[in-house]
Design a protein around this motif. Structure first.
Motif, short mmCIF file in Angstrom:
data_model
loop_
_atom_site.label_atom_id
_atom_site.label_comp_id
_atom_site.label_asym_id
_atom_site.label_seq_id
_atom_site.Cartn_x
_atom_site.Cartn_y
_atom_site.Cartn_z
N LEU A 208 31.99 42.83 39.97
CA LEU A 208 32.14 42.69 38.63
C LEU A 208 33.75 43.09 38.17
O LEU A 208 34.44 42.34 37.45
N TYR A 209 34.09 44.29 38.82
CA TYR A 209 35.36 44.75 38.47
C TYR A 209 36.42 43.59 39.05
O TYR A 209 37.62 43.55 38.36
N PHE A 210 36.09 43.01 40.10
CA PHE A 210 37.02 42.00 40.65
C PHE A 210 37.10 40.91 39.74
O PHE A 210 38.09 40.46 39.20
N VAL A 211 36.17 40.49 39.01
CA VAL A 211 36.10 39.37 37.93
C VAL A 211 36.97 39.69 36.94
O VAL A 211 37.79 38.87 36.31
N TRP A 212 36.66 41.15 36.33
CA TRP A 212 37.39 41.59 35.34
C TRP A 212 39.00 41.77 35.74
O TRP A 212 39.68 42.29 34.66
N GLU B 115 40.17 44.05 37.31
CA GLU B 115 40.42 45.30 38.02
C GLU B 115 40.29 45.40 39.29
O GLU B 115 39.39 46.27 39.91
N HIS B 116 41.31 45.17 39.80
CA HIS B 116 41.18 44.96 41.43
C HIS B 116 41.31 46.26 42.08
O HIS B 116 40.49 46.51 43.12
N ASN B 117 42.07 47.26 41.50
CA ASN B 117 41.94 48.46 42.15
C ASN B 117 40.64 49.23 42.26
O ASN B 117 40.39 49.95 43.13
N ILE B 118 39.80 49.03 40.86
CA ILE B 118 38.66 49.82 40.99
C ILE B 118 37.55 48.81 41.90
O ILE B 118 36.80 49.33 42.60
N ALA B 119 37.70 47.64 41.78
CA ALA B 119 37.00 47.03 42.66
C ALA B 119 37.16 47.17 44.29
O ALA B 119 36.34 47.25 45.03
N LEU B 120 38.50 47.44 44.66
CA LEU B 120 38.70 47.77 45.96
C LEU B 120 38.06 49.28 46.19
O LEU B 120 37.80 49.43 47.34
#
Length: 94
Positions: free
Chosen positions: A70-74, A76-81
């Motif tokens: 979900l964070y990647f889709v938004w 928010e790549h650092n949070i996704a990572l």
């Protein structure tokens, strides 16, 4: 639970918690595919908490992975990572 309105509650066991975990994960997936990402996140976070309560690292990793998606889709790549790295750490210890 026909007797729930009388104040009677069936004791909860491991199976109930696993069922709740799976229900939250399933709802999260369905909501994700409907584009209802914020509501999906709430279900994934509930599943994550249940998995932590159960000390079930495999299920914790699954919930955390879906949160990362979900964070990647938004964007928010650092949070996704961060989430993906936590998943990797869990799988490494398993």
């Amino acid at each position: 639970m026909a007797l729930a309105h009388l104040g009677w509650h069936q004791p909860r066991g491991l199976g109930d918690d696993l069922g709740r975990y799976q229900a939250h994960m399933d709802m999260g997936v369905a909501l994700y595919y409907q584009g209802r990402y914020k509501t999906a996140l709430r279900h994934y976070e509930s599943a994550l908490q249940i998995s932590r309560d159960l000390e079930d690292r495999r299920r914790e990793a699954n919930a955390r992975n879906n949160i990362g998606v979900l964070y990647f889709v938004w964007g928010e790549h650092n949070i996704a990572l961060e989430d993906y790295l936590k998943v990797l750490a869990i799988h490494t210890e398993l």
